[in-house]
Design an enzyme around this catalytic site. Structure first.
Site, PDB file in Angstrom:
ATOM      1  N   PHE A   1       0.800  -1.233   0.000  1.00 23.62           N
ATOM      2  CA  PHE A   1       0.000   0.000   0.000  1.00 23.62           C
ATOM      3  C   PHE A   1       0.831   1.281   0.000  1.00 23.62           C
ATOM      4  O   PHE A   1       0.325   2.354  -0.310  1.00 23.62           O
ATOM      5  CB  PHE A   1      -0.956   0.021   1.211  1.00 23.62           C
ATOM      6  CG  PHE A   1      -0.288   0.389   2.519  1.00 23.62           C
ATOM      7  CD1 PHE A   1      -0.017   1.715   2.832  1.00 23.62           C
ATOM      8  CD2 PHE A   1       0.084  -0.587   3.439  1.00 23.62           C
ATOM      9  CE1 PHE A   1       0.605   2.060   4.026  1.00 23.62           C
ATOM     10  CE2 PHE A   1       0.707  -0.257   4.628  1.00 23.62           C
ATOM     11  CZ  PHE A   1       0.974   1.072   4.917  1.00 23.62           C
TER      12      PHE A   1
ATOM     13  N   GLU B   1       8.996  -4.718  12.909  1.00 23.90           N
ATOM     14  CA  GLU B   1       8.766  -3.609  11.973  1.00 23.90           C
ATOM     15  C   GLU B   1       7.500  -2.883  12.415  1.00 23.90           C
ATOM     16  O   GLU B   1       6.400  -3.448  12.361  1.00 23.90           O
ATOM     17  CB  GLU B   1       8.589  -4.143  10.543  1.00 23.90           C
ATOM     18  CG  GLU B   1       8.338  -3.017   9.557  1.00 23.90           C
ATOM     19  CD  GLU B   1       8.169  -3.479   8.115  1.00 23.90           C
ATOM     20  OE1 GLU B   1       7.529  -4.518   7.878  1.00 23.90           O
ATOM     21  OE2 GLU B   1       8.677  -2.780   7.228  1.00 23.90           O
TER      22      GLU B   1
ATOM     23  N   CYS C   1       9.662   1.124   3.498  1.00 20.93           N
ATOM     24  CA  CYS C   1      10.515  -0.022   3.817  1.00 20.93           C
ATOM     25  C   CYS C   1      11.951   0.424   4.006  1.00 20.93           C
ATOM     26  O   CYS C   1      12.781  -0.337   4.466  1.00 20.93           O
ATOM     27  CB  CYS C   1      10.430  -1.063   2.716  1.00 20.93           C
ATOM     28  SG  CYS C   1      11.101  -0.438   1.190  1.00 20.93           S
TER      29      CYS C   1
ATOM     30  N   LYS D   1      -1.438  -6.331  -9.833  1.00 21.26           N
ATOM     31  CA  LYS D   1      -2.420  -6.454  -8.739  1.00 21.26           C
ATOM     32  C   LYS D   1      -2.007  -5.426  -7.679  1.00 21.26           C
ATOM     33  O   LYS D   1      -1.102  -5.644  -6.891  1.00 21.26           O
ATOM     34  CB  LYS D   1      -2.362  -7.884  -8.161  1.00 21.26           C
ATOM     35  CG  LYS D   1      -3.628  -8.377  -7.473  1.00 21.26           C
ATOM     36  CD  LYS D   1      -4.061  -7.580  -6.267  1.00 21.26           C
ATOM     37  CE  LYS D   1      -3.297  -7.896  -5.011  1.00 21.26           C
ATOM     38  NZ  LYS D   1      -3.649  -6.985  -3.894  1.00 21.26           N
TER      39      LYS D   1
HETATM   40  P1  NAD Z   1       1.146  -6.832   2.812  1.00 20.48           P
HETATM   41  O1  NAD Z   1       2.165  -7.910   2.835  1.00 20.48           O
HETATM   42  O2  NAD Z   1       0.065  -6.841   3.814  1.00 20.48           O
HETATM   43  O3  NAD Z   1       0.403  -6.790   1.381  1.00 20.48           O
HETATM   44  C1  NAD Z   1       1.123  -6.778   0.176  1.00 20.48           C
HETATM   45  C2  NAD Z   1       0.298  -7.454  -0.915  1.00 20.48           C
HETATM   46  O4  NAD Z   1       0.065  -8.816  -0.561  1.00 20.48           O
HETATM   47  C3  NAD Z   1      -1.063  -6.815  -1.148  1.00 20.48           C
HETATM   48  O5  NAD Z   1      -1.271  -6.690  -2.531  1.00 20.48           O
HETATM   49  C4  NAD Z   1      -2.051  -7.799  -0.534  1.00 20.48           C
HETATM   50  O6  NAD Z   1      -3.265  -7.855  -1.235  1.00 20.48           O
HETATM   51  C5  NAD Z   1      -1.318  -9.126  -0.638  1.00 20.48           C
HETATM   52  N1  NAD Z   1      -1.629 -10.020   0.482  1.00 20.48           N
HETATM   53  C6  NAD Z   1      -1.756  -9.665   1.784  1.00 20.48           C
HETATM   54  N2  NAD Z   1      -2.025 -10.755   2.532  1.00 20.48           N
HETATM   55  C7  NAD Z   1      -2.066 -11.820   1.696  1.00 20.48           C
HETATM   56  C8  NAD Z   1      -2.296 -13.217   1.866  1.00 20.48           C
HETATM   57  N3  NAD Z   1      -2.543 -13.734   3.066  1.00 20.48           N
HETATM   58  N4  NAD Z   1      -2.257 -14.018   0.780  1.00 20.48           N
HETATM   59  C9  NAD Z   1      -2.002 -13.517  -0.443  1.00 20.48           C
HETATM   60  N5  NAD Z   1      -1.789 -12.189  -0.656  1.00 20.48           N
HETATM   61  C10 NAD Z   1      -1.809 -11.352   0.385  1.00 20.48           C
HETATM   62  O7  NAD Z   1       1.971  -5.446   2.864  1.00 20.48           O
HETATM   63  P2  NAD Z   1       1.415  -3.961   3.036  1.00 20.48           P
HETATM   64  O8  NAD Z   1       0.905  -3.776   4.416  1.00 20.48           O
HETATM   65  O9  NAD Z   1       0.523  -3.603   1.900  1.00 20.48           O
HETATM   66  O10 NAD Z   1       2.764  -3.128   2.844  1.00 20.48           O
HETATM   67  C11 NAD Z   1       3.649  -2.852   3.887  1.00 20.48           C
HETATM   68  C12 NAD Z   1       4.796  -3.826   3.916  1.00 20.48           C
HETATM   69  O11 NAD Z   1       5.481  -3.806   2.672  1.00 20.48           O
HETATM   70  C13 NAD Z   1       5.845  -3.478   4.951  1.00 20.48           C
HETATM   71  O12 NAD Z   1       6.268  -4.660   5.581  1.00 20.48           O
HETATM   72  C14 NAD Z   1       6.972  -2.871   4.134  1.00 20.48           C
HETATM   73  O13 NAD Z   1       8.260  -2.966   4.720  1.00 20.48           O
HETATM   74  C15 NAD Z   1       6.881  -3.675   2.898  1.00 20.48           C
HETATM   75  N6  NAD Z   1       7.515  -2.991   1.787  1.00 20.48           N
HETATM   76  C16 NAD Z   1       8.711  -3.462   1.367  1.00 20.48           C
HETATM   77  C17 NAD Z   1       9.366  -2.818   0.351  1.00 20.48           C
HETATM   78  C18 NAD Z   1      10.706  -3.302  -0.105  1.00 20.48           C
HETATM   79  O14 NAD Z   1      11.182  -2.794  -1.095  1.00 20.48           O
HETATM   80  N7  NAD Z   1      11.322  -4.245   0.560  1.00 20.48           N
HETATM   81  C19 NAD Z   1       8.791  -1.690  -0.257  1.00 20.48           C
HETATM   82  C20 NAD Z   1       7.546  -1.259   0.193  1.00 20.48           C
HETATM   83  C21 NAD Z   1       6.914  -1.916   1.220  1.00 20.48           C
END
Ligand code: NAD
Length: 492
Positions: free
Chosen positions: A152, A385, A284, A176
């Site tokens: 997000f 985190e 992140c 997606k």
């Molecule tokens: P999230 O893991 O909750 O969601 C990411 C994606 O996964 C979304 O599209 C969501 O629909 C999908 N998803 C969530 N739960 C799922 C499940 N059980 N099964 C299948 N798909 C699922 O992450 P978020 O809250 O949207 O984003 C924040 C996180 O992203 C933080 O941990 C942040 O550090 C990380 N992030 C990492 C980077 C990087 O470059 N390493 C960059 C940006 C964000």
């Protein structure tokens, strides 16, 4: 009252209403106004997109690379033309300040610019006469259908770490977006449509778990890029790999910065505050632990506490605001609970940002910058985190202790050192176990012409996003060895 718009998917060159039965309301995190409804698309909609992309691939891969990038040149111009509107949309759905949203879109565009160089970047290698009269070459070919699953916090930028490279290399693509912030991609797909890309080359599927699982299982999807939290990154990596897919999964982080006593404290404080509190800490690459060495425990601590207290918090669209809200109420509650836990673990709540009164936005998901001092280095707060505007301070006595602390973490996304000593900087750059290193600078995100190099539990895979890594990820190499005898040409 205006009706709340329902978002559509974009499949095979058409905007389609979803057949989903479940929807999520998209809520402006500053005002709590409902902006739209997003469908939780079904597996069958993912199948339609994958089939359309597979069909489009047949022609798209035969389109010369120099022609494929013409669509990216058009996209770059359209993104520039709609820059302000896209930045506003990011702020509306995500909460960050308008300046942060513009920074995000700028990096997205930069990735389009870099991918315009694919006709050069995608070239292979060759060598004549590997044996007498035998030539060998390595050529790069696209994989087929690829997909990205996004988080997000950067709705405009993150898909661009992948999409421009994927399609310029001749693949067809499915995006997606995060179900929490789908509006920006909806607008970007309207621009992608205007470029005239052939139908099926790019597809947009809104949704959550069902759509993701369908992407992971679809036999025609060859490669998946994921960015999100570490538990989901691990899940995507293992389920995708079990299905034989190529994967790159960027996960969560807990980024430390070290402040040595010789650092320029005014500059360090400004940069550390931007890194920790920018985008309300929902990055992140946000600094979340500051380790002071020696005397810096006094100088830096006083300065950062004052900066945190003075940060202007509000609606990201309002002028002068330096920090917006966090994404949703769930997130706000989780962050506040972790702050409480830190204090219970023995840390001093030096600056407490919970429950702020933000004039005009009393229902928004606001938390002001928060600083916990003397955080237990092995406690939950130092390890978890938080993904909010919370900085933990740990005071140590030597650079060796500080680097040992940096390297003891499970994540390895980013680590920074602030010093005016070149040898200390070299030691840190050499020893720190993180894929993105800052020396006297907070790493915001690597420029598009460098790979985004998370390590340890911040990344699962080998080829990263952006730049030449993206070209490698979105192509498969083929080695061809040929024998052509000279005498066969003599007849002519
Ligand atoms: P999230 O893991 O909750 O969601 C990411 C994606 O996964 C979304 O599209 C969501 O629909 C999908 N998803 C969530 N739960 C799922 C499940 N059980 N099964 C299948 N798909 C699922 O992450 P978020 O809250 O949207 O984003 C924040 C996180 O992203 C933080 O941990 C942040 O550090 C990380 N992030 C990492 C980077 C990087 O470059 N390493 C960059 C940006 C964000």
């Amino acid at each position: 009252m205006n009706a709340i718009p329902t978002l559509h998917n974009y499949i095979n060159g058409q905007w389609c209403a979803s057949t989903a039965t479940e929807y999520l309301e998209i809520i402006n995190p500053a005002t709590i106004e409902i902006l739209a409804k997003v469908p939780f698309s079904t597996a069958s909609e993912v199948h339609q997109a994958a089939d359309a992309a597979a069909e489009a691939f047949v022609t798209w891969r035969r389109t010369p690379a120099s022609e494929r990038v013409q669509y990216l040149f058009k996209l770059k111009n359209l993104l520039e033309e709609h820059f302000e509107d896209l930045a506003q949309t990011i702020t509306l759905e995500c909460g960050k300040t308008l300046a942060e949203s513009k920074g995000e879109m700028r990096r997205a565009i930069e990735n389009v610019e870099v991918a315009c160089g694919i006709p050069m970047m995608m070239q292979g290698t060759n060598l004549e006469d590997v044996a007498k009269g035998i030539d060998e070459m390595m050529i790069r070919q696209p994989l087929g259908v690829a997909a990205v699953i996004c988080p997000f916090n950067f709705p405009g930028m993150i898909p661009f770490w992948f999409l421009p490279y994927a399609i310029a290399c001749g693949n067809t693509y499915i995006v997606k977006p995060s179900e929490k912030v789908p509006l920006t991609m909806q607008k970007i797909f309207q621009l992608l449509e205007k470029t005239g890309l052939p139908k099926g080359v790019i597809n947009l599927i809104n949704g959550a778990k069902e759509a993701v699982d369908a992407i992971l299982d679809h036999p025609k999807i060859r490669a998946i890029s994921f960015v999100g939290s570490t538990p989901i990154a691990k899940y995507i990596y293992s389920r995708g790999a079990a299905n034989g897919k190529r994967l790159q999964c960027q996960g969560g982080a807990k980024n430390p910065i070290i402040v040595l006593p010789d650092a320029d404290i005014a500059m360090t404080t400004r940069i550390a505050a931007d890194s920790a509190f920018g985008c309300a800490g929902q990055r992140c690459l946000a600094a979340s632990i500051a380790v002071t060495v020696g005397e810096a425990r006094h100088t830096f601590t006083e300065a950062i506490a004052e900066t945190a207290r003075n940060r202007i918090v509000g609606n990201g669209l309002d002028q002068g605001v330096e920090m917006g809200p966090v994404i949703d109420v769930r997130s706000k509650t989780r962050i506040e609970t972790l702050i409480e836990k830190g204090a219970n673990e023995g840390a001093k709540l030096l600056v407490d940002g919970r429950n702020p009164q933000i004039t005009g936005y009393k229902n928004g998901n606001f938390i002001r910058p928060t600083i916990l001092e003397n955080v237990d280095p092995v406690g939950e707060i130092a390890r978890t985190e938080i993904f909010g505007p919370v900085l933990s301070l740990i005071h140590l006595n030597s650079i060796d202790e500080a680097i040992a602390l940096v390297n003891s973490g499970q994540y390895g996304n980013m680590a920074c050192l602030f010093t005016t000593n070149g040898a200390a900087a070299r030691k840190f750059r050499y020893e720190a176990e993180a894929g993105n290193i800052g020396i006297n600078i907070g790493v915001a995100a690597p420029m598009a012409f460098f790979p985004f190099s998370g390590w340890k539990e911040s990344f699962f895979g080998d080829l990263h996003g952006q730049s030449n890594h993206a070209v490698e990820f979105f192509t498969q190499t083929k080695v061809v060895v040929e024998r052509w005898r000279d005498e066969w040409a003599r007849q002519f």
